[in-house]
Design a protein around this motif. Structure first.
Motif, PDB file in Angstrom:
ATOM      1  N   HIS A  59      -7.096   1.515   1.003  1.00 49.97           N
ATOM      2  CA  HIS A  59      -7.227   1.058   2.391  1.00 49.97           C
ATOM      3  C   HIS A  59      -7.314   2.256   3.325  1.00 49.97           C
ATOM      4  CE1 HIS A  59      -6.592  -1.150   6.119  1.00 49.97           C
ATOM      5  NE2 HIS A  59      -5.607  -0.318   6.410  1.00 49.97           N
TER       6      HIS A  59
ATOM      7  N   SER B  83     -11.085  -1.592   1.673  1.00 52.60           N
ATOM      8  CA  SER B  83     -10.489  -2.093   2.908  1.00 52.60           C
ATOM      9  C   SER B  83     -10.519  -0.982   3.946  1.00 52.60           C
ATOM     10  CB  SER B  83      -9.042  -2.548   2.660  1.00 52.60           C
ATOM     11  OG  SER B  83      -8.424  -2.993   3.843  1.00 52.60           O
TER      12      SER B  83
ATOM     13  N   ARG C  30       0.638  -4.961   2.054  1.00 51.69           N
ATOM     14  CA  ARG C  30       0.288  -3.620   2.561  1.00 51.69           C
ATOM     15  C   ARG C  30       1.472  -3.044   3.328  1.00 51.69           C
ATOM     16  NH1 ARG C  30      -1.951  -1.461   7.673  1.00 51.69           N
ATOM     17  NH2 ARG C  30      -1.524  -3.518   8.557  1.00 51.69           N
TER      18      ARG C  30
ATOM     19  N   HIS D  84      -2.754  -2.975  -1.158  1.00 50.56           N
ATOM     20  CA  HIS D  84      -3.482  -2.016  -0.326  1.00 50.56           C
ATOM     21  C   HIS D  84      -2.593  -0.805  -0.075  1.00 50.56           C
ATOM     22  CE1 HIS D  84      -6.527  -5.049   0.452  1.00 50.56           C
ATOM     23  NE2 HIS D  84      -5.560  -5.892   0.790  1.00 50.56           N
TER      24      HIS D  84
END
Length: 280
Positions: free
Chosen positions: A39, A60, A239, A265
């Motif tokens: 991410h 991401s 995340r 993530h």
């Protein structure tokens, strides 16, 4: 319930054949291996927003937005904003062209949902209302919520920051989803609904004392794995932000524990560093 995106892929394949003018968007160089856990935090601060992350295989990216005179401008602080750096120019237009060129996927031949995390910095209701209008100009690009069903698209947009939860929850049709908070029991796990809240995020330092130095306390490791387990049972992804991001042993140790725990993530500003770590 999730509807198959096979029909979406077929339609996009036809578009790709008809709209040959977009064929140059897909890179001729060898395709990078997508990294589902990668991410790009504050992606817009890189030299080539979006494209630098894609060149490193990120699945991401994060864009901060402000609503200014009817435009969705991208930047971390108000002083950073310029009229040409809109959400459309930096992210939506290039993603749309890339998906058309790749016959329905951000990464050629890899039909998984790419995440666009949109952090609304201020004026959540007004900014989201404009965002909702803008996103409808990109047919078949986004995962959609339609009267209780989820239709998967090439890009899943998730709203963070100043999130207008009540407005989003009231919509029978939307192309964006809600970034919940791990510390909020209404957002994490069975008390929530992944059709609304497919992602739960939080500040690492608010939940854990370990900063990557020394041994990871067993109680905190158990806590991390419990969070991931509860989220995954509910169909949610996890995340954390504010984890150590300077190159060194502490960052390596935390990334290793996040990966082992199944955190979906891993947050970073160092694209090459995380790509190297996840590619080992």
């Amino acid at each position: 319930m999730v509807i198959s995106m096979r029909s979406v892929t077929v339609i996009l394949s036809v578009f790709a054949l008809i709209l040959g003018l977009f064929s140059g968007v897909a890179s001729a160089k060898p395709q990078v291996r997508p990294l589902p856990q990668a991410h790009a935090h504050n992606d817009y601060e890189h030299t080539r927003p979006l494209f630098d992350a894609l060149d490193h295989g990120f699945a991401s990216v994060e864009a901060d937005i402000y609503l200014v005179d009817g435009q969705l401008l991208v930047g971390h602080d108000p002083d950073d904003l310029t009229p040409e750096r809109t959400l459309q120019s930096l992210y939506l237009d290039p993603l749309y062209k890339r998906v058309i060129a790749n016959a329905g996927s951000v990464y050629r031949g890899k039909p998984f949902a790419f995440q666009l995390l949109i952090d609304i910095k201020t004026n959540g209701v007004a900014a989201y209302t404009e965002l909702d209008k803008v996103m409808r100009r990109y047919p078949l690009l986004f995962t959609q919520y339609i009267n209780g069903f989820v239709l998967r698209g090439p890009v899943t947009a998730v709203i963070s920051g100043d999130r207008p939860r009540d407005l989003m929850a009231s919509q029978r049709y939307r192309q964006a989803f809600y970034d919940g908070r791990i510390a909020n029991p209404d957002d994490l796990g069975p008390g929530s609904d992944a059709r609304m809240t497919p992602l739960v995020s939080d500040n690492w330092t608010n939940l854990f004392k370990w900063n990557g130095t020394g041994e990871f306390p067993a109680a905190e490791r158990d806590k991390l794995r419990h969070i991931v387990s509860v989220a995954h049972r509910a169909g949610q992804r996890v995340r954390f932000w504010a984890t150590p991001d300077a190159p060194g042993a502490a960052r390596e140790a935390i990334w290793t524990e996040l990966r082992k725990a199944g955190v979906d993530h891993i947050n970073t500003d160092d694209l090459a560093g995380l790509q190297a770590f996840l590619s080992r």
